[in-house]
Design a protein around this motif. Structure first.
Motif, PDB file in Angstrom:
ATOM      1  N   ASP A 106      47.501   2.992  18.036  1.00 21.33           N
ATOM      2  CA  ASP A 106      47.060   1.603  18.051  1.00 21.33           C
ATOM      3  C   ASP A 106      45.564   1.498  18.654  1.00 21.33           C
ATOM      4  OD1 ASP A 106      46.812  -1.060  18.593  1.00 21.33           O
ATOM      5  OD2 ASP A 106      48.566  -1.330  19.864  1.00 21.33           O
ATOM      6  N   LEU A 107      44.772   1.149  17.666  1.00 21.17           N
ATOM      7  CA  LEU A 107      43.285   1.198  18.104  1.00 21.17           C
ATOM      8  C   LEU A 107      42.743  -0.033  18.323  1.00 21.17           C
ATOM      9  CD1 LEU A 107      41.841   3.581  15.349  1.00 21.17           C
ATOM     10  CD2 LEU A 107      42.421   4.134  17.737  1.00 21.17           C
ATOM     11  N   ARG A 108      43.750  -1.304  18.735  1.00 23.55           N
ATOM     12  CA  ARG A 108      43.351  -2.702  19.191  1.00 23.55           C
ATOM     13  C   ARG A 108      42.606  -2.297  20.271  1.00 23.55           C
ATOM     14  NH1 ARG A 108      48.810  -5.733  18.170  1.00 23.55           N
ATOM     15  NH2 ARG A 108      49.732  -3.656  18.901  1.00 23.55           N
ATOM     16  N   GLY A 109      41.323  -2.872  20.543  1.00 25.13           N
ATOM     17  CA  GLY A 109      40.583  -3.031  21.673  1.00 25.13           C
ATOM     18  C   GLY A 109      39.751  -1.626  21.987  1.00 25.13           C
ATOM     19  N   GLN A 110      40.055  -0.624  21.024  1.00 24.99           N
ATOM     20  CA  GLN A 110      39.501   0.565  21.201  1.00 24.99           C
ATOM     21  C   GLN A 110      38.225   1.014  20.045  1.00 24.99           C
ATOM     22  OE1 GLN A 110      42.192   3.764  21.889  1.00 24.99           O
ATOM     23  NE2 GLN A 110      44.051   2.459  22.093  1.00 24.99           N
ATOM     24  N   VAL A 111      38.144   0.379  19.303  1.00 24.43           N
ATOM     25  CA  VAL A 111      37.062   0.534  18.398  1.00 24.43           C
ATOM     26  C   VAL A 111      36.462  -0.718  18.062  1.00 24.43           C
ATOM     27  CG1 VAL A 111      38.323   2.641  17.062  1.00 24.43           C
ATOM     28  CG2 VAL A 111      38.782   0.214  15.989  1.00 24.43           C
ATOM     29  N   SER A 112      35.172  -0.280  17.298  1.00 25.67           N
ATOM     30  CA  SER A 112      34.353  -1.535  17.048  1.00 25.67           C
ATOM     31  C   SER A 112      34.751  -2.362  15.766  1.00 25.67           C
ATOM     32  CB  SER A 112      32.871  -1.021  16.944  1.00 25.67           C
ATOM     33  OG  SER A 112      32.545  -0.317  16.010  1.00 25.67           O
ATOM     34  N   GLY A 113      35.469  -1.557  14.846  1.00 24.23           N
ATOM     35  CA  GLY A 113      35.823  -2.088  13.658  1.00 24.23           C
ATOM     36  C   GLY A 113      36.922  -3.203  13.913  1.00 24.23           C
ATOM     37  N   ASP A 114      37.252  -3.894  12.568  1.00 22.36           N
ATOM     38  CA  ASP A 114      38.362  -5.119  12.648  1.00 22.36           C
ATOM     39  C   ASP A 114      39.573  -4.167  12.360  1.00 22.36           C
ATOM     40  OD1 ASP A 114      39.768  -7.323  12.557  1.00 22.36           O
ATOM     41  OD2 ASP A 114      39.024  -7.920  10.542  1.00 22.36           O
ATOM     42  N   VAL A 115      40.573  -4.209  13.383  1.00 22.14           N
ATOM     43  CA  VAL A 115      41.880  -3.607  13.265  1.00 22.14           C
ATOM     44  C   VAL A 115      43.064  -4.235  12.516  1.00 22.14           C
ATOM     45  CG1 VAL A 115      43.645  -2.577  14.755  1.00 22.14           C
ATOM     46  CG2 VAL A 115      41.382  -2.360  15.360  1.00 22.14           C
ATOM     47  N   ILE A 125      41.476   4.370   8.954  1.00 19.39           N
ATOM     48  CA  ILE A 125      42.080   4.303   7.840  1.00 19.39           C
ATOM     49  C   ILE A 125      41.800   5.410   6.796  1.00 19.39           C
ATOM     50  CG2 ILE A 125      43.468   3.466   5.820  1.00 19.39           C
ATOM     51  CD1 ILE A 125      43.411   0.668   7.585  1.00 19.39           C
ATOM     52  N   SER A 126      40.579   5.395   6.537  1.00 15.11           N
ATOM     53  CA  SER A 126      39.777   6.376   5.793  1.00 15.11           C
ATOM     54  C   SER A 126      40.005   7.865   6.205  1.00 15.11           C
ATOM     55  CB  SER A 126      38.483   6.147   5.291  1.00 15.11           C
ATOM     56  OG  SER A 126      37.571   6.312   6.434  1.00 15.11           O
ATOM     57  N   VAL A 127      39.677   8.143   7.455  1.00 13.04           N
ATOM     58  CA  VAL A 127      39.850   9.308   8.218  1.00 13.04           C
ATOM     59  C   VAL A 127      41.212   9.765   8.132  1.00 13.04           C
ATOM     60  CG1 VAL A 127      39.774  10.394  10.315  1.00 13.04           C
ATOM     61  CG2 VAL A 127      37.970   8.993   9.568  1.00 13.04           C
ATOM     62  N   PHE A 128      42.377   8.701   8.364  1.00 15.81           N
ATOM     63  CA  PHE A 128      43.774   9.243   8.443  1.00 15.81           C
ATOM     64  C   PHE A 128      44.088   9.678   7.011  1.00 15.81           C
ATOM     65  CE2 PHE A 128      48.093   8.211   7.837  1.00 15.81           C
ATOM     66  CZ  PHE A 128      48.662   8.536   9.223  1.00 15.81           C
ATOM     67  N   VAL A 157      41.483  10.948  14.057  1.00 18.93           N
ATOM     68  CA  VAL A 157      41.765   9.167  14.195  1.00 18.93           C
ATOM     69  C   VAL A 157      40.997   8.798  15.291  1.00 18.93           C
ATOM     70  CG1 VAL A 157      43.004   7.354  13.795  1.00 18.93           C
ATOM     71  CG2 VAL A 157      43.305   9.145  12.072  1.00 18.93           C
ATOM     72  N   MET A 158      41.435   9.704  16.379  1.00 18.74           N
ATOM     73  CA  MET A 158      41.169   8.948  17.889  1.00 18.74           C
ATOM     74  C   MET A 158      39.659   9.468  18.115  1.00 18.74           C
ATOM     75  SD  MET A 158      43.724   7.463  18.411  1.00 18.74           S
ATOM     76  CE  MET A 158      43.646   7.002  20.070  1.00 18.74           C
ATOM     77  N   HIS A 159      38.975  10.229  17.100  1.00 21.00           N
ATOM     78  CA  HIS A 159      37.556  10.415  17.681  1.00 21.00           C
ATOM     79  C   HIS A 159      36.704  10.176  16.368  1.00 21.00           C
ATOM     80  CE1 HIS A 159      40.036  13.072  20.349  1.00 21.00           C
ATOM     81  NE2 HIS A 159      38.802  13.194  20.999  1.00 21.00           N
ATOM     82  N   THR A 160      36.845   9.003  15.918  1.00 18.23           N
ATOM     83  CA  THR A 160      35.865   8.344  14.829  1.00 18.23           C
ATOM     84  C   THR A 160      34.567   7.899  15.681  1.00 18.23           C
ATOM     85  OG1 THR A 160      37.029   6.060  15.069  1.00 18.23           O
ATOM     86  CG2 THR A 160      37.608   7.586  13.157  1.00 18.23           C
ATOM     87  N   ASP A 161      33.574   7.683  14.936  1.00 24.28           N
ATOM     88  CA  ASP A 161      32.356   7.551  15.636  1.00 24.28           C
ATOM     89  C   ASP A 161      32.201   6.111  16.025  1.00 24.28           C
ATOM     90  OD1 ASP A 161      31.469  10.004  14.725  1.00 24.28           O
ATOM     91  OD2 ASP A 161      30.253   9.114  12.840  1.00 24.28           O
ATOM     92  N   ASN A 162      33.206   5.318  15.643  1.00 26.22           N
ATOM     93  CA  ASN A 162      33.143   3.832  16.398  1.00 26.22           C
ATOM     94  C   ASN A 162      33.959   3.494  17.416  1.00 26.22           C
ATOM     95  OD1 ASN A 162      35.284   3.771  14.785  1.00 26.22           O
ATOM     96  ND2 ASN A 162      35.229   1.618  13.983  1.00 26.22           N
ATOM     97  N   ASN A 163      34.703   4.877  17.909  1.00 25.63           N
ATOM     98  CA  ASN A 163      35.538   4.751  19.020  1.00 25.63           C
ATOM     99  C   ASN A 163      34.939   4.350  20.394  1.00 25.63           C
ATOM    100  OD1 ASN A 163      37.241   5.747  21.333  1.00 25.63           O
ATOM    101  ND2 ASN A 163      38.780   5.771  19.631  1.00 25.63           N
ATOM    102  N   TYR A 164      35.046   3.391  21.077  1.00 28.43           N
ATOM    103  CA  TYR A 164      34.240   3.054  22.005  1.00 28.43           C
ATOM    104  C   TYR A 164      34.174   4.256  23.119  1.00 28.43           C
ATOM    105  CZ  TYR A 164      34.598  -1.966  21.043  1.00 28.43           C
ATOM    106  OH  TYR A 164      34.590  -3.113  20.353  1.00 28.43           O
ATOM    107  N   LYS A 165      35.176   5.069  23.398  1.00 27.36           N
ATOM    108  CA  LYS A 165      35.174   6.161  24.126  1.00 27.36           C
ATOM    109  C   LYS A 165      34.141   7.183  23.859  1.00 27.36           C
ATOM    110  CE  LYS A 165      39.586   5.818  26.473  1.00 27.36           C
ATOM    111  NZ  LYS A 165      41.129   6.318  26.417  1.00 27.36           N
ATOM    112  N   VAL A 166      34.208   7.532  22.403  1.00 29.67           N
ATOM    113  CA  VAL A 166      33.238   8.482  21.763  1.00 29.67           C
ATOM    114  C   VAL A 166      31.824   7.793  21.841  1.00 29.67           C
ATOM    115  CG1 VAL A 166      32.717   9.476  19.545  1.00 29.67           C
ATOM    116  CG2 VAL A 166      35.067   9.153  20.173  1.00 29.67           C
ATOM    117  N   MET A 167      31.686   6.579  21.562  1.00 27.61           N
ATOM    118  CA  MET A 167      30.347   5.862  21.641  1.00 27.61           C
ATOM    119  C   MET A 167      29.881   5.974  23.037  1.00 27.61           C
ATOM    120  SD  MET A 167      31.363   2.696  19.310  1.00 27.61           S
ATOM    121  CE  MET A 167      29.953   1.895  19.479  1.00 27.61           C
TER     122      MET A 167
END
Length: 832
Positions: A60-69, A86-89, A107-117
């Motif tokens: 559940d990436l709602r609120g965790q990435v900059s993309g439209d979930v 989804i493409s990474v998955f 999936v949890m470490h994509t570039d647009n993940n807020y924690k990663v950023m």
């Protein structure tokens, strides 16, 4: 096992990850690790084994990435991911042949993940950690509690820990469960999240034969500061040992000793606090919740969730047939236009009025962007419409909503009792059928002001063009889509049920002054009436009332000269709440009449708070709303003789106001920022807000204030964090804030907000009963403390941003507004 070695060989591990899923992986692994020692090879082999394990984790990436979930289904399991995830998955699943730990971590470490950023930014700029503000105001993250599948026991035993350096050091546990632990570790030993360490349970091995020659492997979840000497390290097991004998022993050991060593209640206590604040907020929200379902590839309003504060919006949109016209105003074309906005919460303003013809009510409406696109009709619509008594302005907020959010299980382990699994049931089939097609949630907030209406009244328009308003009119469908009106279920604070009913009245204020009006609702004990002209009455006044229309249906009761006491009066002096005035030992004619009327017309009368038609539906919608809060709720706590902001709500979609106000709300000056002392009359000796709320009842409509906020990002490091404000009671002349607004436009950003302050009733302890019972079973004093904290909440405040619709009222220079809006846009792009 040494995490130090894993970090040392991280490049090799990343290389090997690319070969996972290859039928010849064992051969490839031997080739690529042939230069390593046997222990290092074994270490990497275990890491590859861990990454290859199938997992059933819900993403559940709602609120965790900059993309439209959006929802994404794989092997019958629903996930929420953006396009990048989804493409990474899909790429990783294809490589590994299934959904494994390697897929999950990728999936949890994509570039647009807020924690990663955030981590990348810190690594790049070496910025200092964000300042943590400490104050009594508590940050409440809505729906953040989780269900715990097993009990944790507070149990301290001696252990040894193998860290990065390979050094074995002594430590102790704080609590332990079958799949995790929390240990107490000296500050001079450094571990980070995702590190893998090995524990030896020395204290247990002295008394029991555990068969753990290599110890137990754990992954670090988080590190929490405890004191100057120690940190608490939260761990979860990797289960690479595959030792069922030890698992059975540990489960039996915890169950047999939980009375002696106490169960860890942190998770359940967090849930009680969070749920407690949620149940205070949702019944007092002034915004109407409208659920949109996708039907035949179209979005249509299918349900509304109402409470005492927002039900009037639902009734406003009904025509003479009592049919909701929301479907015609918020039609698919408008919704699709809104959905093109890039922000997670799509916002707009809707202007509406009605026209009656031959007993039929017709709605006219326009969105702000529609009027901007038709400048030749803008003044016509606003000028003509604002002259109508039915003129209303609404803030519209549209966001995704998913039927999966309807199920929020208890935060209790299954071992807590036989009823836990029974209570943790998903919505019943009929309710599930109603919520299954839900796709979006809309919040409608009525923000009409006298200032804005007056501004629109001054707009000139050609009288001969009035017929062109037909473009904004809405026809009537012979078969309109059904809209299910669902009342929010919460503790019943009224002793008598109210019913919606409109009938003529005559209110006698004195021997010489009488006014006509209509009832809005009634109960056995009282009435709410709306009079045609403002009257000078106050709470506590005694009046008499005639009900001429109802007199026609009864000869048994005399419905004139009925004695009532005024309990509340609206600010406009046109809506009045009345309570029967009984003479000691006597009866009251109105009570006898309305008791008989209700008893004989149960099937015809419409309850003000509608009884649930579909079991479980109200709870399901309530949970879906809780998962998607986008407003800024504030909780007013009673502390001795004064009121203070004791908690701040934070939902899935935090607003820009969270970013601006939180540093203040967690400091002592936060109260003064929103509710300055000069806001209230000087006769309030104690805390003015506390005194003002004390005069109100829970049934009263919210107090309203207009708040101007001047935010200057350049002064964010100054003592006031670049924030200044001015606040006035709703209805006072807004011109007095003109100079303040002008300064904000010159060198900062201006936010104009409406504050809706409601007095709360008692907490709905039934909603929290199961978790509280569990807490009190092990720690009665903690359960009492939680209850006392919830009982101290005396008011709830909703903060709603109305800047765009109020800005034209101030008559400021357009070029100043444009420059300020550009600064605000740049700031929002950078932070949201």
């Amino acid at each position: 096992m040494s995490e130090d070695k894993l970090e040392l060989h991280q490049d090799l591990i990343n290389d090997l990850k690319g070969d996972l899923g290859d039928p010849n992986f064992d051969f490839i692994f031997k080739q690529k690790t042939s230069h390593l020692s046997k222990p290092d090879q074994f270490l990497l082999k275990m890491e590859m084994t861990r990454l290859s394990q199938p997992v059933a984790r819900f993403i559940d990436l709602r609120g965790q990435v900059s993309g439209d979930v959006k929802p994404y289904e794989h092997d019958g399991k629903q996930h929420f991911m953006d396009d990048l995830a989804i493409s990474v998955f899909e790429r990783e699943v294809a490589q590994h042949g299934g959904y494994t730990m390697a897929v999950y971590e990728a999936v949890m470490h994509t570039d647009n993940n807020y924690k990663v950023m955030q981590k990348n930014a810190q690594d790049k700029e070496d910025v200092k950690p964000e300042v943590v503000y400490e104050h009594e105001a508590q940050l409440i993250r809505f729906a953040s509690y989780e269900s715990r599948i097993e009990e944790r026991m507070n149990y301290s035993i001696k252990i040894t820990v193998e860290l990065k350096s390979g050094t074995t050091i002594p430590a102790s546990t704080s609590d332990i469960s079958l799949s995790g632990a929390k240990i107490k570790l000296g500050k001079n030993y450094h571990v980070q999240a995702k590190n893998v360490i090995t524990l030896r349970l020395v204290g247990l091995e002295q008394d029991f034969e555990l068969g753990l020659k290599e110890g137990i492997q754990y992954e670090v979840v988080a590190v929490e500061e405890s004191s100057a000497d120690y940190n608490y390290v939260r761990l979860k097991r990797t289960f690479v040992e595959n030792n069922s004998g030890f698992d059975e022993f540990l489960e039996s050991f915890i169950h047999g000793n939980k009375r002696r060593y106490k169960i860890n209640l942190d998770n359940t206590m967090d849930a009680v606090v969070c749920k407690g604040y949620e149940q205070y907020y949702l019944p007092r929200v002034s915004s109407l919740f409208v659920f949109f379902s996708r039907i035949n590839n179209m979005l249509l309003p299918s349900m509304t969730l109402t409470n005492e504060n927002n039900a009037f919006i639902n009734y406003y949109f009904e025509d003479e047939r009592k049919t909701s016209c929301l479907y015609s105003i918020f039609h698919n074309k408008r919704l699709q236009k809104m959905l093109l906005q890039s922000a997670p919460v799509k916002e707009a303003y809707c202007y509406t009025f009605t026209h009656s013809n031959n007993g039929k009510i017709y709605f006219y409406s326009a969105f702000d962007w529609e009027l901007d696109q038709r400048p030749e009709l803008k003044n016509l619509f606003l000028g003509f419409g604002s002259e109508k008594e039915s003129w209303r302005v609404f803030k519209v907020q549209l966001m995704p909503s998913h039927h999966e959010d309807a199920f929020i299980p208890l935060s209790l382990p299954k071992s807590a009792g036989k009823n836990v699994e029974k209570l943790n049931k998903r919505p019943p089939p009929r309710a599930q059928g109603m919520i299954q097609p839900v796709h979006h949630l809309m919040l409608l907030t009525e923000i009409t002001t006298a200032e804005h209406k007056s501004h629109c009244n001054k707009l000139s328009y050609p009288q001969e063009s009035i017929n062109r308003l037909k473009e904004f009119g809405h026809g009537k469908s012979k078969n309109p889509p059904h809209l299910e009106k669902v009342a929010l279920e919460y503790v019943n604070l009224r002793s008598h049920k109210r019913f919606l009913y409109r009938t003529g009245t005559t209110l006698h204020i004195s021997d010489t002054l009488s006014v006509s009006g209509n009832t809005r609702d009634f109960s056995v004990m009282g009435l709410q009436i709306e009079v045609e002209q403002a009257v000078d009455v106050t709470k506590g006044d005694l009046v008499t009332l005639d009900l001429p229309d109802l007199q026609k249906i009864t000869k048994q009761h005399v419905l004139s000269g009925l004695r009532y006491e005024i309990m509340a009066v609206s600010k406009s002096k046109t809506i009045i709440n009345l309570k029967v005035k009984q003479v000691a030992g006597g009866t009251h004619t109105a009570m006898e009449f309305f008791t008989a009327l209700i008893e004989n017309n149960k099937d015809k009368l419409q309850p003000s708070e509608e009884a649930p038609k579909i079991p479980g539906l109200s709870t399901a919608l309530r949970n879906m709303v809780t998962k998607s809060i986008c407003q800024l709720p504030l909780y007013l706590h009673k502390k001795s003789s004064h009121m203070e902001i004791g908690a701040v709500g934070h939902g899935l979609y935090p607003s820009p106001l969270h970013n601006i106000l939180l540093p203040h709300l967690v400091h002592h000056n936060g109260q003064e920022l929103l509710f300055p002392g000069k806001l209230f009359p000087s006769n309030y000796i104690a805390d003015p807000l506390s005194e003002l709320l004390r005069e109100k009842s829970r049934q009263d409509k919210p107090l309203r204030f207009t708040l101007f906020i001047h935010f200057d990002e350049k002064q964010i490091n100054e003592p006031n964090h670049g924030v200044k404000s001015q606040c006035i009671p709703f209805g006072e002349p807004i011109e007095q804030l003109f100079l303040f607004a002008k300064k904000a436009l010159k060198n900062g950003m201006l936010f104009i907000c409406h504050l809706y302050v409601s007095k709360t009733g008692r907490p709905d302890m039934d909603h929290l009963a199961n978790e509280l019972r569990y807490v009190s079973h092990y720690a009665l004093h903690k359960a009492k403390g939680l209850e006392e904290a919830l009982w101290s909440v005396n008011g709830v405040c909703d903060v709603v941003d109305v800047t765009d619709v109020m800005m034209p009222v101030l008559d400021l220079e357009p070029h100043m507004i444009e420059r300020m809006q550009q600064r605000k846009k740049e700031w929002l792009t950078k932070h949201f």
